[in-house]
Design an enzyme around this catalytic site. Structure first.
Site, short mmCIF file in Angstrom:
data_model
loop_
_atom_site.label_atom_id
_atom_site.label_comp_id
_atom_site.label_asym_id
_atom_site.label_seq_id
_atom_site.Cartn_x
_atom_site.Cartn_y
_atom_site.Cartn_z
N SER A 142 0.87 -1.27 0.03
CA SER A 142 -0.08 0.27 -0.06
C SER A 142 0.79 1.41 0.02
O SER A 142 1.62 1.66 -0.87
CB SER A 142 -0.87 0.04 1.28
OG SER A 142 -1.73 0.93 1.02
N ASP B 287 -2.50 5.89 -3.73
CA ASP B 287 -1.54 5.61 -2.82
C ASP B 287 -0.78 4.22 -3.68
O ASP B 287 -1.19 4.23 -5.03
CB ASP B 287 -1.96 4.94 -1.53
CG ASP B 287 -2.88 3.91 -1.77
OD1 ASP B 287 -3.45 3.83 -2.78
OD2 ASP B 287 -3.02 2.95 -0.80
N ASP C 147 -5.80 1.94 -3.75
CA ASP C 147 -7.21 1.72 -3.01
C ASP C 147 -7.59 3.03 -2.19
O ASP C 147 -8.80 2.81 -1.79
CB ASP C 147 -7.25 0.36 -2.30
CG ASP C 147 -6.26 0.53 -1.03
OD1 ASP C 147 -5.36 1.47 -1.02
OD2 ASP C 147 -6.26 -0.57 -0.13
N ASP D 9 -1.17 1.19 -4.16
CA ASP D 9 -2.13 -0.02 -4.84
C ASP D 9 -3.41 0.44 -5.10
O ASP D 9 -4.10 -0.11 -5.56
CB ASP D 9 -2.09 -1.29 -3.71
CG ASP D 9 -2.99 -0.74 -2.63
OD1 ASP D 9 -2.94 0.18 -2.17
OD2 ASP D 9 -3.54 -1.72 -1.95
#
Length: 464
Positions: free
Chosen positions: A112, A252, A256, A254
């Site tokens: 992340s 960010d 999400d 990833d």
């Protein structure tokens, strides 16, 4: 019962095996996330997943991602699972594809917002939700050799195949989510963070007609999250102002989560997204019980402003899995975290930074106003400050409430603020830090109390 051997992948790792944190298993690649650990995680996830069928694996751009994916694939195929590898993709693409394709589950290889040297493993079940706490505990026990499972019988090796083409289904969902709304000619800046958002973030906005400027727009595992993205908004703010853009969005590693800035460079965090999007749903009578779901980190100004609109703000512990569970239980239509994870019941109940960004942008222009004007209609946030105190001793960090000096200091600070502020102290589930958050009506009180509490924590939790 201690497990002697875990054929066909060798012996269990013992008590040294890391467990699931706030968002999966995470740590320094090659030191915590070793090939041996990833092999075992893949195998035991393959055994623990209840449904039959293949397992998906996606990844962000980190250099260590290929190693982790290869080891997970080896473990999963050793457990008899076929594996479909998606390659570079946003985390939300994995649960969406699980539900669309009817596969057994999926894994996302990402840390992340963490630094490039870290990596992690997120696990999703057949419903697209993150693996339940009980299933996580079962995997952990198997990793440590504290339990055993029935033998599989005759060994069957699964087959792995590249399946990057499946990401087109996710791209289609992004376009369908905004219906007929468009962004023709709207100047927008995207910070793709050298990460997962590079797979489809720019494409999504170009397909809607936006006049796009892209920062950090190629996958680069050595620079993911470094001075860019949703944790470092300064490059985005500068670019929006210099280019005269209407708005900007940062993701960010990833993708999400998402944070936005308006044309004046003002930050729009997850609380503001919930308030603005929630207000639209409220006016459309599409918000059951006028309820929004957020976490304990959400600003007190947000809560009080939402209550003034006749709404209810339900708070959960930190972590989008807690928001997800509360939304399912209450039937809420919208929820999320201040950090930028936003979950919509109409769009799969999964934190999705790119989807949230296209929703916010198109909803704004569907109303015929600028994002700056829309933000002016949002709430006035209480001054809030978050300090991370590094505490390397995991036991002390986790059991910080046993530190009398710190709890006494917190009690004294809370008494001084009365009902006009909040203090939240918690151990991070993803980093070796204790998070100390203070918010109050007066910024000088926030600065003073945050500094004082952080100093007390530093002094008493890091003793030799």
């Amino acid at each position: 019962m201690v497990q002697e051997a875990c054929s066909p992948i060798g012996p269990a790792l013992g008590d040294a095996a890391p467990g699931f944190g706030t968002d999966g298993i995470r740590g320094l690649a090659g030191t915590v996330l070793t090939p041996a650990l990833c092999l075992q995680v893949g195998y035991w996830v393959g055994r623990v997943l209840q449904a039959e069928g293949p397992v998906l694996i996606g990844m962000d751009s980190r250099t260590s991602g290929s190693m982790v994916v290869a080891a997970l694939t080896a473990g999963l195929t050793a457990a008899g699972r076929d594996v479909w590898t998606l390659g570079l993709c946003p985390t939300p693409a994995v649960p969406l594809l699980i539900r669309q394709l009817g596969v057994a589950g999926g894994l996302m290889v990402s840390a992340s917002h963490n630094p490039p040297a870290d990596n992690g493993i997120k696990v999703f079940g057949v419903d697209g939700a993150k693996l339940s706490a009980s299933r996580q505990a079962q995997v952990e026990a198997c990793l440590k050799g504290q339990t055993s499972m029935a033998e599989q019988g005759k060994f069957r090796c699964g087959v792995a195949r590249p399946s990057a083409d499946l990401l087109d289904r996710y791209r289609e969902v992004l376009q369908e989510s905004v219906a007929e709304r468009r962004l023709d000619g709207v100047p927008i800046v995207l910070d793709l963070c050298w990460g997962s958002a590079t797979a489809c973030g720019a494409d999504a906005f170009r397909a809607l007609g936006a006049d796009l400027t892209v920062l950090h727009g190629e996958p680069d595992g050595s620079r993911i999250n470094v001075a860019c993205g949703s944790t470092h908004l300064e490059p985005l703010q500068r670019a929006v102002i210099e280019r005269g853009a209407a708005m900007g969005f940062a993701f960010d590693g990833d993708a999400d989560r998402m944070l936005a800035v308006d044309g004046r460079g003002r930050i729009i965090d997850g609380d503001h997204v919930l308030f603005l999007w929630g207000s639209v749903l409220q006016e459309q009578q599409a918000l059951p019980e006028q309820r929004l779901v957020a976490t304990v980190m959400s600003n007190l100004g947000f809560e009080r402003a939402w209550q003034q609109r006749g709404g209810t703000l339900e708070r959960t512990p930190v972590g989008d899995q807690h928001v997800h569970a509360a939304m399912v239980a209450s039937g809420a239509a919208l929820g999320g975290e201040q950090s930028g994870h936003i979950l919509s019941a109409s769009h799969g109940l999964c934190g999705d930074g790119v989807l949230t960004a296209v929703q916010l942008a198109t909803l704004c222009y569907a109303q015929g106003i600028s994002l700056s004007d829309w933000l002016d209609r949002s709430f006035q946030a209480y001054p809030q400050k978050l300090v991370n105190v590094r505490v390397m001793d995991r036991a002390r960090r986790k059991n910080w409430s046993a530190c009398t000096a710190l709890t006494d200091a917190i009690a004294s600070a809370e008494q001084s603020m009365g009902e006009n502020g909040r203090i939240l102290v918690r151990a991070s589930g993803t980093e070796p830090v204790l998070r100390v958050m203070v918010e109050a009506e007066q910024s000088d009180a926030v600065e003073h109390l945050t500094g004082h509490l952080a100093a007390v924590a530093e002094e008493h939790l890091n003793v030799a």
